[in-house]
Scaffold this motif. Structure first.
Motif, PDB file in Angstrom:
ATOM      1  N   THR A  31      18.311 -22.069   4.521  1.00 15.13           N
ATOM      2  CA  THR A  31      18.624 -22.265   5.935  1.00 15.13           C
ATOM      3  C   THR A  31      17.411 -22.888   6.612  1.00 15.13           C
ATOM      4  OG1 THR A  31      17.866 -20.020   6.445  1.00 15.13           O
ATOM      5  CG2 THR A  31      20.230 -20.318   6.067  1.00 15.13           C
ATOM      6  N   TRP A  35      20.792 -24.962  10.901  1.00 19.44           N
ATOM      7  CA  TRP A  35      21.651 -25.386   9.799  1.00 19.44           C
ATOM      8  C   TRP A  35      21.617 -24.444   8.598  1.00 19.44           C
ATOM      9  CZ3 TRP A  35      24.651 -29.708  10.655  1.00 19.44           C
ATOM     10  CH2 TRP A  35      24.314 -30.464  11.791  1.00 19.44           C
ATOM     11  N   TYR A  37      22.419 -24.601   4.503  1.00 21.83           N
ATOM     12  CA  TYR A  37      22.576 -25.518   3.383  1.00 21.83           C
ATOM     13  C   TYR A  37      23.199 -24.751   2.215  1.00 21.83           C
ATOM     14  CZ  TYR A  37      19.428 -28.527   6.040  1.00 21.83           C
ATOM     15  OH  TYR A  37      18.853 -29.300   7.026  1.00 21.83           O
ATOM     16  N   LYS A  43      25.812 -29.259   4.487  1.00 18.74           N
ATOM     17  CA  LYS A  43      24.906 -28.919   5.574  1.00 18.74           C
ATOM     18  C   LYS A  43      25.776 -28.505   6.759  1.00 18.74           C
ATOM     19  CE  LYS A  43      21.381 -31.013   8.598  1.00 18.74           C
ATOM     20  NZ  LYS A  43      20.701 -32.278   8.966  1.00 18.74           N
ATOM     21  N   ASN A 420      31.955 -29.342   9.009  1.00 10.80           N
ATOM     22  CA  ASN A 420      30.716 -28.619   8.678  1.00 10.80           C
ATOM     23  C   ASN A 420      30.103 -27.947   9.910  1.00 10.80           C
ATOM     24  OD1 ASN A 420      30.618 -29.048   5.861  1.00 10.80           O
ATOM     25  ND2 ASN A 420      29.844 -31.118   6.179  1.00 10.80           N
TER      26      ASN A 420
END
Length: 462
Positions: A31, A35, A37, A43, A420
């Motif tokens: 992280t 965000w 990941y 992402k 996302n």
């Protein structure tokens, strides 16, 4: 190591507030900032700010450095001993929160436990006061027992433990019934979009607050009511800021009946609304303040902050509440670092600036999408309330449908899978609660995705 740890977690861990057969967690590699990941290369923007806990974003270097340094000294000792971060944090919270600096703080690990402490302390305070001043000072003093009732509101969530859940109006309270704790009464909300009295502000003359006064009277006044417990800005049940004169009126009512005012800042504290505490927008001093979630940022920590008059009640009377890890030194070190970052990096002013930008963008969405009935928020704490019909305000998710699949959960699924962006799927509107470090280009990214997602709700408008 290529082990599928998502499958391990789904196979052996119970997910909160969920049926377990559909549990499919995403594997997180790291992280950073706003965000997440994932192991498969995605992402994902965290638009719920990790349960509203990571206001400074993931892995802020100053907070991590403070935690690492503290781990080399002392992580935890009982409160028979003192540690520097615990002492300094208690002092700092006493000084930077509204009212006299002669406050005292009790530390726990979650907002729910902090609420439990607040409720118990309010009742013990009223009992101690009755013992000291005599029953004749209380209304209905010859009736059993002492002041113990807590008045809260229907659109509220204070936590999953017994007292906190019983005080809540959120549908999650229903899981506990019929075994809820006694002594809790729910009142109307300061919800101008859906006024429980069918009135409009300001011609309503704060009917919602005035009705709470009537409730206090019918529940026994100062002889039976210990406290009023409210969120300054309602969180899980709609992100609802009250009218500007609501809290001054509520403070006036509590003072008139000599009962305590408790504000639950678990979600709204630590800068979420552009001030350290949301109650600061309303210019009043609570008797008890509850903080949690983002207080410890990456380490579980909550605080119940008692005003001078409440704290003094326990000088010679036992404070009947305790918890393992209370005053946890590592968590307190993290919280101190977080408070320093809020000041040094001008996070509050940034939150105010980004809140204005976000609010403007969301109101533009409202103009474009007929399903958006209301846009509400303060600072970086916003929601879009979506409706079938703007005239009737018929919701696209009813109170009874919190865990029913509706277009709200469909939008959450779409945002996660296609855009996302992660938002909770169980709210009554579209949750827009980014980390306070969010930047304009990230807000643009979010709003563009919401613009597309709201087409799903528009298709249901009649």
């Amino acid at each position: 190591m290529n082990q599928d740890f998502a499958a391990l977690q789904a196979g052996h861990m119970i997910q909160c507030w969920s049926a377990q057969d559909a549990y499919q967690p995403l594997e997180v590699e790291k992280t950073e900032g706003c965000w997440i990941y994932t192991k498969d290369g995605r992402k994902i923007f965290d638009l719920r700010c990790a349960h509203e806990c990571i206001n400074l974003g993931f892995r802020h270097p100053k907070v991590l450095a403070a935690m690492k340094a503290q781990m080399e000294k002392v992580v935890y000792v009982t409160d028979d001993f003192a540690t520097e971060p615990t002492a300094r944090l208690a002092e700092k919270l006493a000084h930077i929160t509204p009212g006299s600096p002669n406050k005292k703080v009790w530390f726990s690990q979650s907002g729910a436990n902090a609420v439990e402490a607040a409720i118990k302390a309010a009742r013990m305070y009223q009992y101690n006061r009755m013992q000291q001043e005599g029953k004749e000072k209380l209304e209905g003093s010859r009736q059993y027992p002492f002041p113990y009732k807590i008045i809260s509101r229907y659109r509220s969530w204070h936590g999953a433990t017994t007292l906190a859940s019983s005080a809540s109006g959120d549908p999650r309270r229903w899981f506990q019934e019929p075994f809820s704790a006694p002594g809790f009464v729910h009142g109307p909300d300061a919800y101008c979009y859906r006024c429980p009295f069918g009135l409009e502000y300001p011609s309503c003359k704060l009917a919602c607050a005035n009705y709470l006064e009537q409730m206090i009277t019918f529940e026994g006044g100062s002889g039976k009511v210990a406290a009023v417990l409210v969120e300054p800005v309602v969180g899980s049940n709609g992100i609802i800021p009250p009218p500007p004169d609501y809290f001054p009126r509520l403070r006036e009512i509590c003072d008139h009946y000599d009962i305590l005012l408790i504000v639950d800042e678990t979600m709204t504290g630590m800068g979420r609304t552009g001030k350290l505490l949301a109650i600061e927008h309303y210019g009043i001093e609570p008797d008890i303040i509850i903080m949690g979630k983002a207080l410890g940022m990456y380490s579980p920590l909550a605080a119940t902050i008692f005003s001078e008059k409440v704290a003094q009640s326990f000088d010679e009377n036992i404070f009947g509440m305790g918890q393992s890890f209370s005053g946890h030194a590592l968590s307190c070190a993290a919280a101190l670092a977080c408070l320093e970052v809020l000041e040094e990096e001008h996070i509050l002013s940034h939150t105010q600036e980004m809140g204005v930008y976000l609010g403007e963008k969301l109101h533009q969405l409202q103009e474009k999408h007929p399903s958006v009935g209301d846009v509400r928020g303060l600072g970086l704490f916003y929601t879009l309330e979506i409706v079938k019909n703007r005239e009737t305000k018929e919701p696209l998710r009813k109170i009874s449908e919190k865990y029913t699949k509706t277009v709200v959960s469909d939008i959450a699924d779409f945002l996660l899978k296609e855009k996302n962006i992660y938002i909770p799927s169980d709210k009554f509107g579209i949750w827009v609660v980014p980390p306070l470090i969010v930047q304009p280009h990230e807000i643009d990214f979010i709003v563009e995705a919401l613009d597309e997602a709201l087409g799903m709700a528009d298709a249901l408008v009649n």
